[in-house]
Design a protein around this motif. Structure first.
Motif, short mmCIF file in Angstrom:
data_model
loop_
_atom_site.label_atom_id
_atom_site.label_comp_id
_atom_site.label_asym_id
_atom_site.label_seq_id
_atom_site.Cartn_x
_atom_site.Cartn_y
_atom_site.Cartn_z
N SER A 48 -3.65 -8.03 8.98
CA SER A 48 -3.16 -7.90 7.46
C SER A 48 -2.57 -6.77 7.00
O SER A 48 -2.24 -6.83 6.09
CB SER A 48 -4.88 -7.89 7.12
N ARG A 49 -2.94 -5.18 7.70
CA ARG A 49 -2.18 -4.65 7.52
C ARG A 49 -0.68 -4.47 7.99
O ARG A 49 0.76 -4.48 7.41
CB ARG A 49 -2.33 -3.18 8.48
N LYS A 65 0.44 -6.83 5.11
CA LYS A 65 0.64 -5.46 4.32
C LYS A 65 1.91 -4.59 4.01
O LYS A 65 2.71 -4.75 3.25
CB LYS A 65 -0.30 -5.26 3.29
N THR A 85 -0.20 -14.19 -0.13
CA THR A 85 -1.36 -14.60 -1.24
C THR A 85 -1.93 -16.53 -0.79
O THR A 85 -3.06 -16.46 -1.19
CB THR A 85 -1.09 -15.27 -2.57
N THR A 109 -4.88 -15.51 1.53
CA THR A 109 -5.82 -14.18 1.12
C THR A 109 -6.52 -15.32 0.52
O THR A 109 -7.29 -15.30 0.77
CB THR A 109 -5.13 -13.24 -0.26
N ARG A 117 -5.16 -7.72 -8.51
CA ARG A 117 -4.91 -6.13 -8.09
C ARG A 117 -4.29 -5.26 -6.63
O ARG A 117 -4.18 -4.22 -6.96
CB ARG A 117 -6.72 -5.94 -7.73
N ASP A 118 -4.93 -6.52 -5.40
CA ASP A 118 -4.20 -5.34 -4.58
C ASP A 118 -3.28 -5.64 -4.49
O ASP A 118 -1.86 -5.14 -3.50
CB ASP A 118 -5.00 -6.16 -3.33
N PHE A 119 -1.95 -6.59 -4.59
CA PHE A 119 -1.14 -7.03 -4.08
C PHE A 119 -0.12 -6.29 -5.41
O PHE A 119 1.25 -5.87 -4.60
CB PHE A 119 -0.73 -8.81 -4.58
N LEU A 136 -1.59 -3.10 -6.08
CA LEU A 136 -1.24 -2.13 -5.71
C LEU A 136 0.43 -2.10 -4.46
O LEU A 136 0.54 -1.17 -4.49
CB LEU A 136 -2.36 -1.93 -4.98
N LEU A 137 0.17 -3.36 -4.08
CA LEU A 137 1.48 -3.52 -2.61
C LEU A 137 2.52 -2.79 -3.99
O LEU A 137 3.89 -2.16 -2.99
CB LEU A 137 1.22 -4.21 -1.77
#
Length: 808
Positions: free
Chosen positions: A425-426, A429, A705, A708, A735-737, A739-740
């Motif tokens: 995942s890291r 991202k 996406t 996820t 939210r997480d996307f 943030l990226l």
């Protein structure tokens, strides 16, 4: 085994149609952009490669004490240097400015054409350079009054007739001269030396052909108007020869002007040897590096997409990998399977990219104003870089995904615990952040380029450009009645109701000066001031009012002063920059102080307010305005109304007084716009690159996406059962996307600011970089990302939670 893996790869692609389309489409888009930009890079790098002796050919340059360079050389140096220095095998002198004029066949009432791509060249021109001759003999060009034509020019003047042996009449500043066609040549598109017609320089050896222009005599060492190319013996050290050439220059009294000779390799005539190379070139190596970097970055975005989309399918393949490993399949066999699949995806992407290039080629050629094709990639060594990069990138991304997918623990995958690992995942991202950082930086660059271009186009240059028609003056038919016809033409022109103002001049705002010279001093000048350069503009008394250029001191020329012969006049105007260059602090002071131009005394009668005579890519030069009734240009301010009818009226009058001359004109404001064509071109490329990068990055975001949503299906179902709304779940997934994207923006901002600040430094007049440009780029990227994420998020939020939990 390979055939078996290939069948499995095809089945996998057909089974996951949406994944396959998005993955292959993303690669195809990235490769297509890379290939198109590689065409241009290869074409630029191929310039002059066809010249057989480019390796030991050098262009002679001047360098002053301010480390400024220019290629115009006095004609007398080359024969002297060859005679004195054995290292010089041969030389070739040529020019592309002073021969411009009206050309027509020497038969009856043949049509006349104004030729601007015409010039004088040494008799050995076709022996010194590798330009193919289609007709004629290269040795015949040594004869005076000989002209060679390009294939297109020969067809224009003679159609299907045999051109060799025919005669053409050229009317220019050297008078009316008859030339005989000696041959037809072809110059490749990737040549910096370009002519439609080339005249034997031997013509100017006859004083009768100079028409009083003694500065053009081939033995003189006082007027710089020729470019000089030297062919050196192999092994010659250019730096050592530069010193000897400068010493030769100093032997004839040039030692005090601070100018020295420099040698520029012909191989670097188009593109500099490096970014730090200060020699003048026809191309721009900085832009070439920028476009190369953009093409590689977009290709990287496409490959990052492949990695993201491939790993997004990990959950679907995890059980397959687990079962096959339990059944005894080795990791090597699984790597082979996934590697074949990766190569197939890259190959299909490449094939589709070629189709995209085929369809996009006309549009790309229109933007670049060139006739490029994929074949141009092979015209320079850039193809090795391009093919190597494509192959290496495909292998690396394919190998990574193959190792990643084949490395699943069978126990973990069969227990459905694959999603608990965070390392994959890291990586995904990180790739998305990198993609959007590149995209945001390109968006910022695009906005700033267009801001700078708009600033250049709209900045007040100090003259009124609106409705100003510039008509090129006559060259043919300059007989004893020409001056009378010129005066009568202007008098009749002034009677037209649609002519608000007019002027005759040797130059115009937005064009180049008549010439640049030095030798100006005043009693208080310091040592070395005589070497400062001043631009000359030949104007009449109507020039300043016609362009609405104000005076800050003194007066304008009077009509009788513009009629004084060149060598009898002593009155001039200066601009404010020239006043400062002479050492005056107050414009009024220069009006009461004598100014010397070498041995000639001048009286400054007025000071002109500074305006940008050249384009805004250059600073304002010190200017000397000299009074003369020049016929080079007629500048006419038209009244509003039917412009086409106004132009037709001027054309009728022009042809009445100057028969045999083509009527050619342009509008001043449009001419200024054309001077920024290169900036507009790169702006369009940046826009296209930004859009392309964002589209490909969104495909990667779509893949992440999907991964996820797939990995959080059970969580989404539980949240819905517990009462979470569609909006709650959409916000949770988005939210997480976002943030990226925010992290990407923070990375892109300083990089884009640094790069654009460096780019803007090339402009003496430039915009200030505003904070809102960065905010706008971040908002654009966020909105596009939110639309991409929202589709998948809403779809997941609207799904049946019972079905999701049952599936789990």
């Amino acid at each position: 085994m390979f055939y078996h893996n290939l069948k499995l790869a095809f089945r996998t692609l057909l089974r996951n149609k949406i994944y396959s389309l998005v993955n292959i489409g993303g690669l195809a888009l990235g490769i297509a952009v890379f290939l198109l930009l590689l065409e241009y890079v290869s074409f630029e790098r191929s310039f002059n490669n066809f010249q057989e002796n480019a390796g030991n050919t050098y262009r002679l340059l001047n360098e002053d004490q301010k480390n400024s360079f220019w290629p115009e050389i006095e004609p007398g140096w080359a024969p002297r240097a060859k005679e004195k220095f054995p290292a010089i095998i041969d030389y070739c002198r040529l020019e592309s400015d002073v021969a411009k004029g009206i050309l027509q066949r020497n038969t009856g009432n043949a049509p006349a054409f104004r030729e601007t791509s015409i010039g004088f060249a040494e008799g050995n021109f076709f022996e010194f350079f590798s330009f193919p001759l289609l007709k004629g003999n290269a040795a015949s060009f040594h004869a005076p009054n000989t002209i060679f034509l390009s294939a297109g020019s020969a067809e224009k003047y003679f159609g299907n007739e045999e051109p060799v042996g025919q005669q053409l009449i050229l009317s220019n500043q050297f008078g009316k001269t008859i030339y005989q066609v000696g041959g037809v040549f072809e110059i490749p598109a990737n040549s910096d030396i370009r002519y439609d017609q080339v005249l034997s320089l031997e013509t100017l050896r006859n004083p009768a052909n100079l028409n009083g222009n003694d500065w053009a005599a081939l033995e003189n060492t006082g007027s710089q108007y020729l470019q000089t190319y030297l062919r050196l013996t192999p092994g010659t050290t250019p730096e050592l020869l530069e010193t000897k050439l400068t010493a030769l220059r100093n032997e004839v009294g040039k030692e005090n002007d601070g100018v020295r000779f420099r040698l520029q390799s012909f191989q670097h005539l188009h593109l500099a040897a490096s970014l730090n190379d200060s020699f003048p070139t026809a191309g721009n190596i900085k832009y070439l590096y920028i476009l190369s970097l953009i093409s590689v970055l977009i290709l990287l975005i496409a490959w990052f997409n492949y990695v993201n989309l491939s790993t997004a399918q990990a959950l679907k393949k995890a059980n397959e990998v687990g079962v096959r490993k339990i059944a005894g399949a080795s990791r090597l066999s699984l790597i082979g399977q996934f590697l074949v699949e990766a190569m197939l995806v890259n190959l299909l992407g490449f094939v589709i990219a070629l189709l995209l290039v085929y369809f996009l080629q006309p549009l790309f050629n229109s933007v670049m104003a060139l006739k490029l094709s994929p074949a141009d990639i092979l015209s320079s060594s850039a193809w090795m870089f391009g093919s190597g990069l494509l192959l290496a990138g495909s292998l690396l991304t394919g190998t990574y995904t193959a190792f990643a997918l084949s490395g699943f623990n069978p126990i973990v995958t069969l227990r459905n615990r694959l999603t608990r690992s965070g390392s994959g995942s890291r990586i995904r991202k990180t790739l998305v952040v990198t993609q959007f950082a590149i995209s945001i930086a390109l968006i910022i660059g695009t906005v700033l380029i267009y801001q700078q271009l708009r600033y250049l186009q709209e900045k007040n240059i100090g003259v009124t450009k609106a409705q100003m028609l510039i008509v090129r003056g006559p060259e043919a038919g300059k007989d004893s009645s020409f001056n009378q016809r010129q005066v009568a033409f202007l008098q009749m022109l002034s009677r037209y109701p649609f002519v608000e103002d007019y002027a005759g001049s040797g130059t115009y705002p937005g064009g180049w000066y008549n010439f640049v010279t030095s030798g100006f001093t005043q009693p208080g000048s310091l040592k070395g001031d005589e070497f400062k350069s001043y631009a000359f503009a030949i104007i009449d008394e109507r020039y300043l009012p016609a362009f609405e250029i104000p005076l800050v001191a003194g007066r304008n020329f009077r009509p009788e002063e513009t009629g004084i012969p060149w060598d009898k006049n002593n009155k001039v105007l200066l601009n404010e920059t020239a006043v400062a260059a002479l050492g005056f602090k107050n414009p009024d002071d220069v009006l009461h102080t004598p100014v010397q131009w070498d041995e000639r005394a001048l009286q400054v009668i007025g000071v002109v307010k500074d305006y940008n005579h050249a384009n805004l890519k250059k600073t304002i030069m010190p200017m000397i305005f000299y009074p003369q009734n020049s016929s080079a240009y007629c500048c006419i301010r038209l009244a509003s109304g039917s412009v086409s009818q106004h132009i037709a009226g001027v054309e009728k009058l022009y042809k009445q007084y100057f028969p045999g001359n083509p009527f050619e004109y342009f509008f001043l404001d449009e001419n200024y716009q054309r001077q920024y064509a290169a900036e507009k071109q790169y702006g369009q490329l940046f826009t296209a690159a930004s859009v392309w990068a964002v589209i490909i990055a969104c495909l990667g975001l779509f893949g992440l996406t999907t991964f996820t949503v797939t990995s959080r299906t059970k969580e989404i179902g539980i949240r819905k059962v517990l009462g979470a709304s569609v909006l709650d779940i959409t916000q949770l997934l988005s939210r997480d996307f976002l943030l990226l994207v925010g992290i990407a923006a923070l990375i892109a901002f300083p990089v884009a600011w640094w790069a654009m600040q460096r780019w803007l430094q090339d402009f003496p007049y430039r915009i200030n970089i505003s904070w809102w440009v960065f905010a706008l780029a971040a908002v654009i990227a966020s909105v596009i990302a939110l639309i991409t994420i929202g589709f998948q998020s809403v779809r997941a939020a609207l799904s049946n939670p019972v079905k999701n939990l049952r599936t789990e």
